[in-house]
Design a protein around this motif. Structure first.
Motif, short mmCIF file in Angstrom:
data_model
loop_
_atom_site.label_atom_id
_atom_site.label_comp_id
_atom_site.label_asym_id
_atom_site.label_seq_id
_atom_site.Cartn_x
_atom_site.Cartn_y
_atom_site.Cartn_z
N SER A 259 -9.82 -4.26 -3.98
CA SER A 259 -9.78 -3.01 -4.75
C SER A 259 -11.12 -2.70 -5.39
O SER A 259 -11.54 -1.55 -5.46
N ARG B 155 -1.62 10.18 -9.70
CA ARG B 155 -1.61 8.91 -8.98
C ARG B 155 -0.62 7.94 -9.62
O ARG B 155 0.01 7.13 -8.92
N THR C 120 -12.74 0.85 -4.36
CA THR C 120 -12.85 1.83 -5.43
C THR C 120 -14.29 2.28 -5.66
O THR C 120 -14.55 3.46 -5.93
N GLU D 138 -2.45 4.37 -9.98
CA GLU D 138 -1.38 4.23 -9.00
C GLU D 138 -0.84 2.81 -9.01
O GLU D 138 0.37 2.59 -8.98
N THR E 25 -8.53 12.19 -3.27
CA THR E 25 -8.47 12.21 -4.73
C THR E 25 -9.82 11.81 -5.33
O THR E 25 -10.29 12.41 -6.31
N THR E 26 -10.47 10.77 -4.75
CA THR E 26 -11.77 10.34 -5.24
C THR E 26 -12.82 11.44 -5.05
O THR E 26 -13.62 11.72 -5.95
N GLY F 67 -8.36 5.20 -9.83
CA GLY F 67 -8.00 4.22 -8.81
C GLY F 67 -6.99 3.22 -9.29
O GLY F 67 -6.18 2.70 -8.50
N LYS G 195 -5.96 8.75 -1.21
CA LYS G 195 -6.87 8.11 -2.15
C LYS G 195 -8.30 8.63 -2.02
O LYS G 195 -8.96 8.91 -3.04
#
Length: 391
Positions: free
Chosen positions: A221, A100, A225, A49, A28-29, A46, A25
């Protein structure tokens, strides 16, 4: 297999699983930011997924109840392996979001398999050991994962990081074959798929724990995120400081999950939920008015405490349910995944209306409103049956 050996293997698998999720994660960000993604686009990535997970989480519980955890876990690890091999070649944020989403279609089978196997092994000790699974998972996801992401992205680049994530999925698939149960204890079929879901939701312990988990996951989250973007928006902080805040949250969450089980076991359900709500509200207020690293770090610790209390009470409720746990675990994980999706996507939408930091303040009335609805439903619900009563 002895209980001690199973738990040792299980916690090792949970630790590596969390590391893989956290590493994937964060990398990826970072990659999305490098590609020029906006705050809204990062929120969509975010959320994707979790959106994929929502589609298959409940069916996963029923499939595992029929075929067992071992083979399903192995097969569902191969999809993320292949997707992560392809992620470094993404040319834009939309491709990352699609990747994702594909991973999200596979993850529920892994999560429900592990969650149900863990609940079966608690055997009445959920009050003290209930946080061990999530503690090990969080240690990997929120500590080792972000730390590895920061090191790998700087030293080796995102391509190498994605390839390592893929390799770890392969290692976990092979390791799981040595101890996960081949088949859950036989469960009685009460009718059609939707009839069984209705029966599960009719159980107040399942319904209430799932709703509270939804709220907790959505708030968590939102934090995970956007904390990197929030840190970068508060000079002289950078997104690397945001990774450090994630590490602070991870360390505090792991410590609380492993060490606070006995304390939380003394709390009644309502008192525990009220405490968690107060801690989460204080965390959001701090994040909404933060001007530097200390406020972000304290907010992260308070949010960790709220999440730990909620999880320990919910596991206590679910472990007390009779029979196999995979179907209830599927619904519970569905609540967690939809909450994660709502937090990431809802926060992204709110950034279209207000500055990023104000999103955390706007989340407060939403959280209290949902808590009020939950309290009203609890007061009007039928009395608990003897099997649903908690000491």
């Amino acid at each position: 297999m002895t209980d001690r050996r199973f738990m040792a293997n299980f916690l090792l698998l949970a630790l590596v699983s969390g590391l893989t999720v956290g590493l994937g994660k964060v990398v990826t960000t970072i990659y999305a930011i490098d590609l020029g993604a906006t705050a809204f686009q990062v929120g969509v990535i975010g959320a994707m997924e979790s959106i994929g997970m929502v589609l298959v989480t409940v069916p996963a519980g029923f499939i595992i109840a029929r075929y067992g955890a071992r083979g399903i876990y192995f097969a569902s690890s191969l999809g993320p392996l292949l997707v992560n091999l392809a992620m470094p070649f993404a040319a834009g944020w939309a491709v990352l979001a699609g990747g994702r989403w594909l991973i999200g279609l596979c993850i529920p089978f892994r999560m429900v398999a592990m969650n149900s196997a863990f609940l079966e092994r608690l055997r009445g000790r959920g009050e003290t050991r209930g946080g061990w699974y999530r503690g090990a998972l969080t240690a990997g996801m929120a500590i080792l994962g972000p730390a590895s992401a920061g090191i790998l992205a700087h030293k080796a680049g995102v391509t190498a990081a994605f390839f390592i994530v893929a390799a770890l999925f392969g290692v976990m698939a092979l390791f799981s074959l040595s101890f996960l149960p081949a088949r859950q204890p036989a469960a009685e079929e009460s009718g059609s798929f939707f009839a069984e879901i209705g029966a599960l939701l009719g159980n107040r312990a399942v319904a209430e724990s799932s709703f509270v988990e939804f709220l907790s996951s959505a708030t968590g989250s939102l934090f995970s995120t956007f904390i990197l973007l929030l840190a970068a928006a508060l000079p002289p902080l950078t997104k690397e400081d945001g990774i450090t805040v994630l590490l602070v949250q991870g360390v505090s969450t792991v410590a609380l999950l492993f060490l606070s089980g006995t304390l939380v076991a003394r709390l009644a359900r309502g008192a525990a939920y009220a405490l968690a709500l107060a801690l989460a509200a204080a965390a959001l207020a701090l994040l909404g008015f933060a001007h530097g690293f200390p406020a972000l770090a304290v907010g992260a610790v308070l949010l960790s405490a709220a999440s730990a209390v909620v999880h320990l009470i919910n596991v206590r409720m679910l472990a007390a349910l009779p029979g196999a746990k995979s179907k209830a675990a599927g619904l519970y994980n569905l609540a967690s995944m939809t909450g994660s999706s709502a937090g990431a996507l809802g926060g992204g939408l709110l950034t279209k209306l207000v500055p990023l930091q104000s999103v955390f303040l706007l989340w407060l009335p939403l959280l209290f409103g949902a808590a009020a609805i939950a309290f009203a439903r609890h007061r009007s619900a039928r009395p608990l049956t003897p099997r649903e009563v908690l000491p």
